[in-house]
Design a protein around this motif. Structure first.
Motif, PDB file in Angstrom:
ATOM      1  N   CYS A  82       0.863  -1.186   0.000  1.00 27.58           N
ATOM      2  CA  CYS A  82       0.000   0.000   0.000  1.00 27.58           C
ATOM      3  C   CYS A  82       0.903   1.241   0.000  1.00 27.58           C
ATOM      4  O   CYS A  82       0.806   2.089  -0.874  1.00 27.58           O
ATOM      5  CB  CYS A  82      -0.881  -0.063   1.237  1.00 27.58           C
ATOM      6  SG  CYS A  82      -2.129   1.188   1.262  1.00 27.58           S
ATOM      7  N   ASN A  83       1.791   1.335   0.977  1.00 25.66           N
ATOM      8  CA  ASN A  83       2.791   2.409   0.963  1.00 25.66           C
ATOM      9  C   ASN A  83       3.978   2.025   1.831  1.00 25.66           C
ATOM     10  O   ASN A  83       3.905   1.068   2.618  1.00 25.66           O
ATOM     11  CB  ASN A  83       2.194   3.742   1.424  1.00 25.66           C
ATOM     12  CG  ASN A  83       2.035   3.828   2.919  1.00 25.66           C
ATOM     13  OD1 ASN A  83       1.404   2.959   3.517  1.00 25.66           O
ATOM     14  ND2 ASN A  83       2.615   4.843   3.536  1.00 25.66           N
ATOM     15  N   ALA A  84       5.044   2.771   1.678  1.00 25.68           N
ATOM     16  CA  ALA A  84       6.247   2.543   2.478  1.00 25.68           C
ATOM     17  C   ALA A  84       6.831   3.889   2.877  1.00 25.68           C
ATOM     18  O   ALA A  84       6.873   4.815   2.063  1.00 25.68           O
ATOM     19  CB  ALA A  84       7.274   1.747   1.675  1.00 25.68           C
ATOM     20  N   ASP A  85       7.278   3.983   4.109  1.00 31.32           N
ATOM     21  CA  ASP A  85       7.916   5.205   4.601  1.00 31.32           C
ATOM     22  C   ASP A  85       9.232   4.814   5.268  1.00 31.32           C
ATOM     23  O   ASP A  85       9.259   3.883   6.078  1.00 31.32           O
ATOM     24  CB  ASP A  85       6.989   5.905   5.602  1.00 31.32           C
ATOM     25  CG  ASP A  85       7.547   7.250   6.044  1.00 31.32           C
ATOM     26  OD1 ASP A  85       8.339   7.851   5.294  1.00 31.32           O
ATOM     27  OD2 ASP A  85       7.178   7.698   7.146  1.00 31.32           O
ATOM     28  N   MET A  86      10.296   5.493   4.895  1.00 35.86           N
ATOM     29  CA  MET A  86      11.628   5.112   5.378  1.00 35.86           C
ATOM     30  C   MET A  86      12.421   6.317   5.852  1.00 35.86           C
ATOM     31  O   MET A  86      12.226   7.423   5.339  1.00 35.86           O
ATOM     32  CB  MET A  86      12.410   4.446   4.227  1.00 35.86           C
ATOM     33  CG  MET A  86      11.886   3.082   3.852  1.00 35.86           C
ATOM     34  SD  MET A  86      12.396   2.594   2.193  1.00 35.86           S
ATOM     35  CE  MET A  86      11.011   3.206   1.252  1.00 35.86           C
ATOM     36  N   THR A  87      13.305   6.084   6.807  1.00 43.61           N
ATOM     37  CA  THR A  87      14.204   7.134   7.294  1.00 43.61           C
ATOM     38  C   THR A  87      15.630   6.584   7.346  1.00 43.61           C
ATOM     39  O   THR A  87      15.855   5.517   7.910  1.00 43.61           O
ATOM     40  CB  THR A  87      13.802   7.615   8.711  1.00 43.61           C
ATOM     41  OG1 THR A  87      12.432   8.035   8.681  1.00 43.61           O
ATOM     42  CG2 THR A  87      14.664   8.783   9.168  1.00 43.61           C
ATOM     43  N   ILE A  88      16.546   7.327   6.743  1.00 44.85           N
ATOM     44  CA  ILE A  88      17.965   6.964   6.791  1.00 44.85           C
ATOM     45  C   ILE A  88      18.635   7.876   7.814  1.00 44.85           C
ATOM     46  O   ILE A  88      18.436   9.094   7.781  1.00 44.85           O
ATOM     47  CB  ILE A  88      18.648   7.181   5.421  1.00 44.85           C
ATOM     48  CG1 ILE A  88      17.857   6.505   4.305  1.00 44.85           C
ATOM     49  CG2 ILE A  88      20.081   6.663   5.452  1.00 44.85           C
ATOM     50  CD1 ILE A  88      18.321   6.908   2.902  1.00 44.85           C
ATOM     51  N   LEU A  89      19.414   7.283   8.723  1.00 45.95           N
ATOM     52  CA  LEU A  89      20.153   8.051   9.715  1.00 45.95           C
ATOM     53  C   LEU A  89      21.620   8.073   9.290  1.00 45.95           C
ATOM     54  O   LEU A  89      22.294   7.041   9.333  1.00 45.95           O
ATOM     55  CB  LEU A  89      20.017   7.418  11.107  1.00 45.95           C
ATOM     56  CG  LEU A  89      18.579   7.120  11.558  1.00 45.95           C
ATOM     57  CD1 LEU A  89      18.584   6.432  12.909  1.00 45.95           C
ATOM     58  CD2 LEU A  89      17.751   8.384  11.602  1.00 45.95           C
TER      59      LEU A  89
END
Ligand code: MG
Length: 158
Positions: free
Chosen positions: A92-99
């Motif tokens: 459906c959707n994807a949310d990502m965070t790179i540190l």
């Protein structure tokens, strides 16, 4: 609907390419790992597997198996997507965070988004990738490694 979360960390080292979301980012250091060490795609795969109740990438693609040595994480992502398709699950959707303290990633995010949206078989607007520093704190702040978080929503298709 099913939600899943993924988290991964890889160490930065010399003589390795820096690959994030299937995109090579020019930098003096790269991520160390058995595969191409694409930390963003690893977090994403763990989120997908988590939502599907299929465990994690360490179990599916063990790092003691020479079949996965140097393998592109995009190849592994396609295998994960096949497993979801077999179970009639779609993204459906994807949310990502790179540190990541260094290098600055903002100009590469659209390319990563495009690359991952293609593999996830969704329009780009359903994939969101953010990059943040940790203000010089901790291992990402000291530039020792890069971490990534991912959250995905899956839905059962007809
Ligand atoms: Mg990993």
């Amino acid at each position: 609907m099913r939600i899943g979360h993924g988290y991964d960390v890889h160490r930065l080292t010399e003589k390795r390419k820096l690959i994030l979301g299937g995109v090579e980012v020019p930098y003096k250091l790269g991520l160390l790992g058995h595969s191409d060490a694409d930390v963003l795609t690893h977090a994403l795969m763990d989120a997908l597997l988590g939502a599907a109740g299929l465990g994690d990438i360490g179990k599916l693609f063990p790092d003691h198996d020479s079949a996965y040595e140097g393998i592109s994480s995009m190849e592994l992502l396609m295998r994960v997507m096949e497993m979801l398709a077999e179970r009639k699950l779609r993204v459906c959707n994807a949310d990502m965070t790179i540190l990541c303290q260094q290098p600055k990633l903002s100009r590469y995010l659209p390319k990563m988004r495009d690359s991952l949206a293609q593999r996830l078989k969704v329009p780009e607007e359903r994939v969101n990738i953010k990059a943040t520093t940790e203000e010089g704190l901790g291992f990402t702040g000291r530039g020792e490694g890069i971490a990534a978080h991912a959250v995905v929503l899956l839905e059962e298709s007809e």
